[in-house]
Design a protein around this motif. Structure first.
Motif, short mmCIF file in Angstrom:
data_model
loop_
_atom_site.label_atom_id
_atom_site.label_comp_id
_atom_site.label_asym_id
_atom_site.label_seq_id
_atom_site.Cartn_x
_atom_site.Cartn_y
_atom_site.Cartn_z
N ALA A 8 0.85 -1.19 0.00
CA ALA A 8 0.00 0.00 0.00
C ALA A 8 0.88 1.24 0.00
CB ALA A 8 -0.91 -0.01 1.23
N SER A 9 0.31 2.33 -0.47
CA SER A 9 1.07 3.59 -0.57
C SER A 9 1.72 3.99 0.75
CB SER A 9 0.15 4.71 -1.05
OG SER A 9 -0.33 4.43 -2.33
N GLU A 10 0.96 3.88 1.84
CA GLU A 10 1.49 4.27 3.15
C GLU A 10 2.68 3.38 3.53
OE1 GLU A 10 -1.74 3.47 2.60
OE2 GLU A 10 -2.63 5.47 2.64
N GLU A 11 2.58 2.10 3.18
CA GLU A 11 3.68 1.17 3.46
C GLU A 11 4.89 1.50 2.61
OE1 GLU A 11 2.11 -2.72 2.76
OE2 GLU A 11 0.72 -2.60 4.44
N GLN A 12 4.66 1.92 1.36
CA GLN A 12 5.76 2.33 0.50
C GLN A 12 6.52 3.50 1.09
OE1 GLN A 12 4.14 3.27 -3.35
NE2 GLN A 12 3.73 1.14 -3.87
N VAL A 13 5.78 4.48 1.59
CA VAL A 13 6.42 5.67 2.17
C VAL A 13 7.15 5.29 3.46
CG1 VAL A 13 6.06 7.98 3.12
CG2 VAL A 13 4.77 7.25 1.11
N VAL A 46 4.93 6.99 -2.89
CA VAL A 46 6.26 7.30 -3.41
C VAL A 46 6.08 7.57 -4.89
CG1 VAL A 46 8.59 6.46 -3.85
CG2 VAL A 46 7.46 5.92 -1.68
N LYS A 47 6.40 8.79 -5.29
CA LYS A 47 6.27 9.21 -6.68
C LYS A 47 7.48 10.06 -7.01
CE LYS A 47 2.94 11.32 -9.83
NZ LYS A 47 1.60 11.87 -9.94
N SER A 50 10.35 9.90 -4.43
CA SER A 50 10.30 10.68 -3.19
C SER A 50 8.92 10.54 -2.56
CB SER A 50 10.55 12.16 -3.48
OG SER A 50 11.85 12.37 -3.94
N PRO A 51 8.82 10.82 -1.24
CA PRO A 51 7.50 10.88 -0.64
C PRO A 51 6.68 11.97 -1.34
CG PRO A 51 9.18 10.80 1.05
CD PRO A 51 9.88 11.02 -0.25
N SER A 52 5.44 11.65 -1.62
CA SER A 52 4.56 12.55 -2.35
C SER A 52 3.18 12.49 -1.72
CB SER A 52 4.52 12.11 -3.81
OG SER A 52 3.56 12.82 -4.53
N PHE A 53 2.49 13.61 -1.72
CA PHE A 53 1.17 13.69 -1.10
C PHE A 53 0.17 14.18 -2.13
CE2 PHE A 53 4.48 13.95 1.94
CZ PHE A 53 4.07 13.09 2.94
N VAL A 72 1.93 17.97 -2.91
CA VAL A 72 3.31 18.33 -2.57
C VAL A 72 4.19 17.09 -2.68
CG1 VAL A 72 2.94 18.03 -0.07
CG2 VAL A 72 4.80 19.49 -0.88
N VAL A 73 5.41 17.32 -3.16
CA VAL A 73 6.41 16.27 -3.31
C VAL A 73 7.68 16.70 -2.59
CG1 VAL A 73 7.77 14.92 -4.96
CG2 VAL A 73 5.48 15.70 -5.59
N PHE A 74 8.28 15.79 -1.86
CA PHE A 74 9.55 16.10 -1.20
C PHE A 74 10.68 15.98 -2.21
CE2 PHE A 74 8.77 15.27 3.56
CZ PHE A 74 7.47 15.72 3.48
N ASN A 75 11.60 16.93 -2.18
CA ASN A 75 12.83 16.85 -2.96
C ASN A 75 13.95 16.76 -1.93
OD1 ASN A 75 15.31 17.67 -4.18
ND2 ASN A 75 14.17 18.53 -5.88
N LEU A 76 14.64 15.62 -1.91
CA LEU A 76 15.66 15.35 -0.90
C LEU A 76 17.05 15.24 -1.51
CD1 LEU A 76 13.57 12.69 1.03
CD2 LEU A 76 13.76 15.13 1.52
N HIS A 77 17.25 15.87 -2.65
CA HIS A 77 18.54 15.74 -3.34
C HIS A 77 19.67 16.51 -2.65
CE1 HIS A 77 16.70 13.48 -6.52
NE2 HIS A 77 15.79 14.41 -6.67
N LYS A 78 19.34 17.58 -1.96
CA LYS A 78 20.36 18.32 -1.24
C LYS A 78 20.44 17.79 0.19
CE LYS A 78 20.10 22.62 -3.80
NZ LYS A 78 20.05 24.06 -3.68
N LYS A 79 21.62 17.74 0.72
CA LYS A 79 21.79 17.20 2.08
C LYS A 79 21.54 18.25 3.16
CE LYS A 79 22.76 13.05 0.85
NZ LYS A 79 21.77 12.02 1.08
N ASP A 80 21.50 19.55 2.78
CA ASP A 80 21.32 20.59 3.79
C ASP A 80 19.92 21.21 3.76
OD1 ASP A 80 21.60 21.88 1.36
OD2 ASP A 80 22.88 23.47 2.13
#
Length: 138
Positions: A8-13, A46-47, A50-53, A72-80
């Protein structure tokens, strides 16, 4: 007929976050909780790797390339920085100044670089999410 073993989507995230190696993982998890707590019509998946809502309620038909369902989609490419990308953020009447950018495709962004920013910006994030939900075509 083959049984679908896709989680399920929640499990994927949850699985994605369990494996996430990011210095701001606490920020990601706190933001996830805030987004999901804002409204029961917000789902997660996950889309784009990344985590996506997304809005999980009823909508009129539309071209999937318009991304009207994505909130909204998370972008986690930057470490800071944890970057929140609102693909259709331009539809939001953001009175808080929370959303940044004026991209021609309608995207807007929000940046977080520390856990204390999450609590400081929590009400603004939720206000933007609620305003976005008001704009959904029902």
């Amino acid at each position: 007929m083959a049984k679908n073993n896709k989680p399920a989507s929640e499990e994927q995230v949850a699985d994605y976050l369990g494996k996430l190696d990011h210095p701001l993982k606490d920020v990601v998890e706190a933001l996830r909780e805030i987004v999901l707590a804002t409204d029961t019509e917000i789902g997660e998946q996950v889309k784009w790797n990344s985590p996506s809502f997304y809005y999980k309620g009823e909508m009129k038909e539309f071209d999937a390339k318009e991304y009207k369902r994505d909130i909204v989609v998370f972008n986690l490419h930057k470490k800071d920085t944890v970057l929140l990308v609102f693909p259709t953020g331009a539809v939001v009447n953001d009175k808080t100044g929370f959303l940044e950018g004026k991209y021609p495709d309608g995207r807007r962004m929000a940046k977080f670089s520390a856990i204390d920013e999450v609590q400081i910006k929590k009400k603004d994030l939720q206000a933007v999410l609620k305003e976005w939900l008001k704009q959904v075509e029902k």
